[in-house]
Structure formats: structure tokens, C-alpha cells
Design a protein around this motif. Structure first.
Motif, mmCIF file in Angstrom:
data_model
loop_
_atom_site.group_PDB
_atom_site.id
_atom_site.type_symbol
_atom_site.label_atom_id
_atom_site.label_comp_id
_atom_site.label_asym_id
_atom_site.label_seq_id
_atom_site.Cartn_x
_atom_site.Cartn_y
_atom_site.Cartn_z
ATOM 1 N N SER A 31 81.873 23.632 16.023
ATOM 2 C CA SER A 31 83.141 23.409 16.696
ATOM 3 C C SER A 31 83.897 24.711 16.889
ATOM 4 O O SER A 31 84.119 25.456 15.939
ATOM 5 C CB SER A 31 83.995 22.444 15.873
ATOM 6 O OG SER A 31 83.333 21.205 15.718
ATOM 7 N N TYR A 32 84.266 24.958 18.111
ATOM 8 C CA TYR A 32 85.112 26.110 18.372
ATOM 9 C C TYR A 32 86.006 25.804 19.567
ATOM 10 O O TYR A 32 85.749 24.886 20.337
ATOM 11 C CB TYR A 32 84.295 27.381 18.598
ATOM 12 C CG TYR A 32 83.319 27.323 19.737
ATOM 13 C CD1 TYR A 32 82.011 26.913 19.534
ATOM 14 C CD2 TYR A 32 83.690 27.718 21.018
ATOM 15 C CE1 TYR A 32 81.105 26.870 20.572
ATOM 16 C CE2 TYR A 32 82.790 27.673 22.063
ATOM 17 C CZ TYR A 32 81.492 27.250 21.833
ATOM 18 O OH TYR A 32 80.595 27.203 22.872
ATOM 19 N N VAL A 33 87.033 26.564 19.686
ATOM 20 C CA VAL A 33 88.005 26.430 20.770
ATOM 21 C C VAL A 33 87.996 27.717 21.582
ATOM 22 O O VAL A 33 87.926 28.814 21.014
ATOM 23 C CB VAL A 33 89.413 26.163 20.207
ATOM 24 C CG1 VAL A 33 90.452 26.205 21.311
ATOM 25 C CG2 VAL A 33 89.456 24.823 19.503
ATOM 26 N N LEU A 34 88.094 27.575 22.868
ATOM 27 C CA LEU A 34 88.194 28.736 23.748
ATOM 28 C C LEU A 34 89.535 28.714 24.455
ATOM 29 O O LEU A 34 89.940 27.672 24.979
ATOM 30 C CB LEU A 34 87.057 28.730 24.763
ATOM 31 C CG LEU A 34 85.699 29.069 24.167
ATOM 32 C CD1 LEU A 34 84.588 28.777 25.146
ATOM 33 C CD2 LEU A 34 85.651 30.522 23.741
ATOM 34 N N GLY A 35 90.197 29.834 24.455
ATOM 35 C CA GLY A 35 91.497 29.919 25.079
ATOM 36 C C GLY A 35 91.595 31.070 26.055
ATOM 37 O O GLY A 35 90.859 32.053 25.957
ATOM 38 N N TRP A 36 92.501 30.928 26.995
ATOM 39 C CA TRP A 36 92.853 32.016 27.904
ATOM 40 C C TRP A 36 94.294 32.428 27.596
ATOM 41 O O TRP A 36 95.189 31.584 27.465
ATOM 42 C CB TRP A 36 92.756 31.567 29.358
ATOM 43 C CG TRP A 36 91.359 31.468 29.872
ATOM 44 C CD1 TRP A 36 90.606 30.341 29.986
ATOM 45 C CD2 TRP A 36 90.555 32.545 30.357
ATOM 46 N NE1 TRP A 36 89.368 30.636 30.504
ATOM 47 C CE2 TRP A 36 89.300 31.985 30.750
ATOM 48 C CE3 TRP A 36 90.740 33.916 30.516
ATOM 49 C CZ2 TRP A 36 88.273 32.760 31.281
ATOM 50 C CZ3 TRP A 36 89.715 34.673 31.034
ATOM 51 C CH2 TRP A 36 88.493 34.101 31.412
ATOM 52 N N PHE A 37 94.478 33.721 27.495
ATOM 53 C CA PHE A 37 95.800 34.294 27.292
ATOM 54 C C PHE A 37 96.010 35.352 28.360
ATOM 55 O O PHE A 37 95.064 35.795 29.010
ATOM 56 C CB PHE A 37 95.893 34.936 25.895
ATOM 57 C CG PHE A 37 95.836 33.941 24.774
ATOM 58 C CD1 PHE A 37 94.621 33.418 24.338
ATOM 59 C CD2 PHE A 37 96.992 33.506 24.151
ATOM 60 C CE1 PHE A 37 94.566 32.488 23.313
ATOM 61 C CE2 PHE A 37 96.947 32.579 23.118
ATOM 62 C CZ PHE A 37 95.735 32.070 22.713
ATOM 63 N N ARG A 38 97.259 35.749 28.532
ATOM 64 C CA ARG A 38 97.539 36.828 29.465
ATOM 65 C C ARG A 38 98.652 37.707 28.913
ATOM 66 O O ARG A 38 99.478 37.264 28.126
ATOM 67 C CB ARG A 38 97.907 36.275 30.842
ATOM 68 C CG ARG A 38 99.202 35.495 30.891
ATOM 69 C CD ARG A 38 99.379 34.874 32.281
ATOM 70 N NE ARG A 38 100.635 34.138 32.388
ATOM 71 C CZ ARG A 38 100.975 33.404 33.437
ATOM 72 N NH1 ARG A 38 100.154 33.304 34.482
ATOM 73 N NH2 ARG A 38 102.136 32.784 33.465
ATOM 74 N N GLN A 39 98.618 38.933 29.365
ATOM 75 C CA GLN A 39 99.636 39.880 28.928
ATOM 76 C C GLN A 39 100.030 40.760 30.097
ATOM 77 O O GLN A 39 99.195 41.478 30.650
ATOM 78 C CB GLN A 39 99.127 40.728 27.767
ATOM 79 C CG GLN A 39 100.187 41.590 27.131
ATOM 80 C CD GLN A 39 99.755 42.157 25.795
ATOM 81 O OE1 GLN A 39 98.569 42.202 25.466
ATOM 82 N NE2 GLN A 39 100.713 42.597 24.996
ATOM 83 N N ALA A 40 101.303 40.665 30.456
ATOM 84 C CA ALA A 40 101.862 41.497 31.511
ATOM 85 C C ALA A 40 102.444 42.754 30.871
ATOM 86 O O ALA A 40 102.737 42.764 29.666
ATOM 87 C CB ALA A 40 102.928 40.723 32.266
ATOM 88 N N PRO A 41 102.641 43.820 31.660
ATOM 89 C CA PRO A 41 103.210 45.057 31.101
ATOM 90 C C PRO A 41 104.536 44.806 30.407
ATOM 91 O O PRO A 41 105.392 44.079 30.924
ATOM 92 C CB PRO A 41 103.386 45.933 32.345
ATOM 93 C CG PRO A 41 102.358 45.437 33.297
ATOM 94 C CD PRO A 41 102.281 43.961 33.076
ATOM 95 N N ASP A 42 104.682 45.343 29.236
ATOM 96 C CA ASP A 42 105.910 45.258 28.442
ATOM 97 C C ASP A 42 106.248 43.836 28.005
ATOM 98 O O ASP A 42 107.401 43.544 27.673
ATOM 99 C CB ASP A 42 107.101 45.851 29.212
ATOM 100 C CG ASP A 42 106.881 47.309 29.553
ATOM 101 O OD1 ASP A 42 107.275 47.735 30.650
ATOM 102 O OD2 ASP A 42 106.292 48.025 28.711
ATOM 103 N N LYS A 43 105.267 42.963 28.020
ATOM 104 C CA LYS A 43 105.479 41.588 27.553
ATOM 105 C C LYS A 43 104.461 41.232 26.485
ATOM 106 O O LYS A 43 103.402 41.844 26.396
ATOM 107 C CB LYS A 43 105.399 40.590 28.717
ATOM 108 C CG LYS A 43 106.535 40.709 29.712
ATOM 109 C CD LYS A 43 106.520 39.564 30.696
ATOM 110 C CE LYS A 43 107.706 39.628 31.627
ATOM 111 N NZ LYS A 43 107.721 38.502 32.596
#
Length: 124
Positions: A31-43
Motif C-alpha cells: 500500500s502506498y499513496v501517490l501525490g502531486w504537489f506544486r511550488q511557485a516562486p517564493d511560496k
């Protein structure tokens, strides 16, 4: 141990669509979970979407609900993020991450395995 590699980023205009891919290798059983994250400049890095290992459970950030869809191809050990109706505020480096877990996780600190990231730039 899990390894994740993202692909599919690019530059496009607002209103367009893009599909990101995340190839998973290593300990792909269990069992595992896959996620998407994002990072904008200075955030800070923020949660976008996640899917359980069997594809039954998904969750999305409010900002992408109705526009983004996360899915998986078990045979290919690949997770996808289909992004439609893209907006300039979606511009960020998108990261795929994996965690050994049985439930959806939203905190980046809960994920142990990260890809290198792929840039998505949406122009107005």
C-alpha cells in the motif's frame, strides 16, 4: 524504497491542457499513496492531488477541483495528472511524491519519496 520520476511539464497559454506523468519504481507492491504537489516562486509547497495505491481513493485541493484529474495505470506503475483549463496561477514546479500509507495524505512532510519536479508555466 520507492523512486518517482515526473515528466510532461511545459509552457502553454491560459485555458490549455497538459498531462503530467509520474513513473514509480522500486517497492511497488503493498500500500502506498501517490501525490502531486506544486511550488511557485517564493511560496510554500502545496498539495494538489493524491491517489491511493489501488486507485479507489482520490483527493484534490479546492483550487484545482473540477479542472485537474489524478489517475493511475497499475500495469505501468504510472500516475497521471490531467490538468485542464489551466490558469496563470497554476504556474509552478510540480512534484510527484510517494508515501507508504493506506490513506490519502495531504501534507508534504508525510511523503518520503520525491521526484525532481517538472516546470509548468501558464501564460495569460
Amino acid at each position: 524504497q520507492l523512486h518517482v520520476v515526473e515528466s510532461g511539464g511545459g509552457l502553454l497559454q491560459a485555458g490549455g491542457s497538459l498531462r503530467l506523468s509520474c513513473a514509480v519504481s522500486g517497492r511497488t507492491f503493498g500500500s502506498y499513496v501517490l501525490g502531486w504537489f506544486r511550488q511557485a516562486p517564493d511560496k510554500e509547497r502545496e498539495f494538489v492531488a493524491a491517489i491511493s495505491w489501488n486507485g479507489v481513493s482520490t483527493d484534490y485541493a479546492d483550487s484545482v477541483k473540477g479542472r485537474f484529474t489524478i489517475s493511475r495505470d497499475g500495469a505501468k506503475n504510472t500516475v497521471y495528472l490531467q490538468m485542464n483549463s489551466l490558469k496563470p496561477e497554476d504556474t509552478a514546479v510540480y512534484y510527484c511524491a510517494a508515501a507508504i500509507a493506506t490513506m490519502i495524505l495531504k501534507g508534504p512532510y508525510e511523503y518520503s519519496y520525491w521526484g525532481q519536479g517538472t516546470q509548468v508555466t501558464v501564460s495569460s
